[in-house]
Enzyme design. Sequence first.
Site, PDB file in Angstrom:
ATOM      1  N   SER A   1      36.483  53.511 -38.931  1.00  0.00           N
ATOM      2  CA  SER A   1      36.662  53.282 -40.354  1.00  0.00           C
ATOM      3  C   SER A   1      37.948  53.906 -40.885  1.00  0.00           C
ATOM      4  CB  SER A   1      35.429  53.825 -41.088  1.00  0.00           C
ATOM      5  OG  SER A   1      35.224  53.183 -42.293  1.00  0.00           O
TER       6      SER A   1
ATOM      7  N   ASP B   1      51.657  51.441 -37.039  1.00  0.00           N
ATOM      8  CA  ASP B   1      52.456  50.323 -37.546  1.00  0.00           C
ATOM      9  C   ASP B   1      53.791  50.787 -38.110  1.00  0.00           C
ATOM     10  OD1 ASP B   1      50.480  48.587 -36.794  1.00  0.00           O
ATOM     11  OD2 ASP B   1      49.607  48.367 -38.799  1.00  0.00           O
TER      12      ASP B   1
ATOM     13  N   LYS C   1      35.506  49.548 -36.618  1.00  0.00           N
ATOM     14  CA  LYS C   1      34.830  49.246 -37.885  1.00  0.00           C
ATOM     15  C   LYS C   1      35.884  48.958 -38.946  1.00  0.00           C
ATOM     16  CE  LYS C   1      31.775  51.081 -41.439  1.00  0.00           C
ATOM     17  NZ  LYS C   1      32.728  50.984 -42.554  1.00  0.00           N
TER      18      LYS C   1
END
Length: 733
Positions: free
Chosen positions: A485, A496, A511
Site C-alpha cells: 500500500s 520512478d 496492493k
Amino acid sequence: MNAILTFMKKNIKIIAFVAILSAALFSFFPKEKSDPEKDKALLQLITFVIEKGHFDPKAIDDEFSKTLFKSYIDGLDPSKRLFLQSDIDEFSKYETLLDDQILGKDLSFFDLTYDRLMQRTKESQSYYKDALAKPFDYTQEEVLDTDYEKGPYTKSTSELKDRWRKQIKLSTLASLTDKLDFEKKKDSLSKTDQKKLKKEDLEPKSMVQLEKETRENSLKSLDEVYTFMSELTREDYFGIYLNNIAENFDPHTSYLAPEDKEKFDVSMSGKFFGIGARLQKKNDYTEITDLISGGPAWRGKELESGDVVMKVAQGNEQPVDIVGMRLDDVVKKIKGPKDTEVRLTVKKTDGSIKVISIIRDEVELEETYAKSSIVEKDGLKYGVIYLPKFYIDFADRAGRDAAKDIKLELERLKKEGVQGIVMDLRDNGGGSLSTVVDIAGMFIKEGPVVQVKAVNQDKEVLSDVDKAVIWDGPLVVMINNFSASASEILAAAIQDYKRGVIVGSKHSFGKGTVQNVYELNRYIRNSSFGDLGALKTTTQKFYRINGGSTQLKGVSSDVHMPDRFSYVEIGERDVKNAMPWDKIEAADYQTFSIPNFDNIIQKSRDRIKASAQFALIDDNAKWLSKRREEHIYNLNLNKFEAEQKAIELEIKKYKPITTYKTNLQFQSLPYENMLMQKDSLLKEKRVRWHESLTKDAYVEEAINILDDMQNKGANKSSVPASKAKKGKIVGAL
C-alpha cells in the site's frame, strides 16, 4: 495481511451521495432494540454502501452467492473437524440463494449455520476429551493428511471422532518426541542449566509418565481454546458473516464491528486513552502481561507483569468482579477518558491483594512509530530509519504522525553528519495516503507522487508542493514481500524519480487500492441499535507517476536479495478476488540521475552472488518451499522421530542464517541516549533493535550500496531541466 490505505479528502461527493440516499432508505428503522432487526439493518446497509461507494462493485448474483458460500463455510471450519458432509449437503441448498437472501434481508442461512456450528462445537468437546482420556498407541501404523482444503468432510460422527483423534495424536506426538529428546540430554546438562530447572524436572521420567504429561498439556490447551470460543457471541459470528460478504467484493473491503473499528483507529494513530497495560486471559482470570513504556501504569510503578486483575472500579464507584468476564469487556472497563480514575484490585505474584489507583492518560504505542539509528562504515556515518507504518491520527491533525516524525528523524540524522540514509519499509503494511505524499516530498523538490482514480472520475495527481528538500543525499529504500500500500507508493515514487535505490525482495505485496472507512451510524436516522461499527471499502485505485499500477505487480526491487519467501507465492496476486492490474497515462515529472547507477547495482548484485550468507538464505527458501508441499505425517513414534531427525539435520544446516553477524555497530542518536538514562524499558528495546541490525545481512548490503554512492556526485541537489518530458531524465542528483 492487514494493509490499510485510507484517503478521505477527495471523496466528498461519494459520501454525500450515499448519505442522501441512506437517509431516505433507512429512516424507517424501528426504535425498539431487536437483534434480528439490527442484523437485517446491517445487512441492508452494508450492501447498499458497498454498491454505491465501491470502486468496482460486483453484481450480487448467483456467482457472487457461490463464492460467498464457499469462503464463509471454509472460514467457519477450515480443518473440517466440525461439520459433517450431511451438514454441508444441507447448507448447499443455499449455495445460489445467498444473493436473494442478502437483497431480501433473509437471515435463514446464517441462522442455520450458526445454530449448527454451536451444536457441532459443543459436541466436539467430547471428541478431544475422549481422545485424551487414555494413552495413544504410538506403535500403530497410521498417517494423517493435513491438506484440509483438498480433503473431504467426514460422513459420520465416528469418522469425525477418528479425525480428531489423529489430529490430537499428531500434536501430542510432536510434544512427546521433544520430551524424549530432553530426557536423553538431562545427564549432560551444565550446572548452570540445571539450576534453571525445577528439581522434579531433573528426575528421570518413564515413557508412561511422559506420554501422560503430553495428554494433560494438550487437554489444558484445548480447554483454553474452547473457553475463548465460549466467549464469542452470536453478534461476533454475524460480524464474520458480514465480513465475508464485504470481502467478496475485494480483499480489502471489510466490515468493522465497533470493537474492531476502535482497534483500527488505535492502529492508525498509534495511541489511545487508558492505563497502558497489555492483558491476556488465563482461564477465568485476566493477567497483566507487560506495561507500555511511558504509560500511566508504567509511570505509577505499582502495577507489574504477572499481576492478576480481580476487580475494576470507576473512580469512587463500587468495584466490579471481572473473574470469568470476556477479555474485550475487561478492556472496555479499564479504558476510559483522559484524566479519569480507574481502581484495579489485583492479586500480586506473592499472593497479596492490592488496590491500585491509576489516572487514565494518553498512551502511545511506541513500537508503531518511526525510529532511527546511526552506523559507521569506513569512517563515514549512515542513518537507518525504520518506519513500521504510515500512521496518522485523523481525529487530531495536530497530533503525532509519520510525516512529522520522519522529518524530525531526517533533521536529527543530518545534524549528526550522516552521508546516506536507509529507509526501511520492510513489513510496513501501509497507512495514510496523505502522509506518504508528505514523506516522499522530503526527498524531492516538488512534483507528483502518486495518481489516484475513482470510478467514472478523472484521475487526480497528488503532488508535493513544498519546495523544501529535507534530504538530498544518497538514499536506499528497503522493501520485502510484506511492504504494501503506502509503502509501495513511496518506493515507486523514489524509483520512478530515480531518486534512490530500491532493494529487498523480488517485489512488494502488490496492493494498489485505496480504502475509505464509513461510520455506519451516520447513514441511519433515529436508530436505536447503538454503535453499528464501520465499513472499510475500496473506493479508488492508485497508480505510479509512470502510469503503471502497483496492484498485483507491486514494486520490483532494483537489487533483488534472496529471502525465505523467494519461492513462495505471497501477496495480492495470490488472492482469488483481487482487483486487476491496469495502467493509465503517466504524470509530468522530472527525474533525477544517480551517477554510475548501473555500476552501483551491478556491484551489489555481484556481492550478493558471492555471499555465502545469501546463498544459504536462497537454499533455505527452496527447502521451505518444498516443505510447504508436504502434508502427510506418520503417527508411528519411531517413524515420526526418524522424520523429525531428518528435518532437524536440515535445520542445523541453516543455523548460520540466524547466527550471522556483521562488522557494523549501531547506536542511538544523542537525544535518545538521554531518554534511555531514565527509561530502562526504552533502552532494552533499542539494545535489542541494534543487536538485530548487526545480524541483518539486508541492512548490511543497503549500507554497502550507500557506500558505493559516495564521492560520485550523488549528494548534490537535483538540477531541473528547462523542458521536461514525461519520465525523461533531465537532471543530476
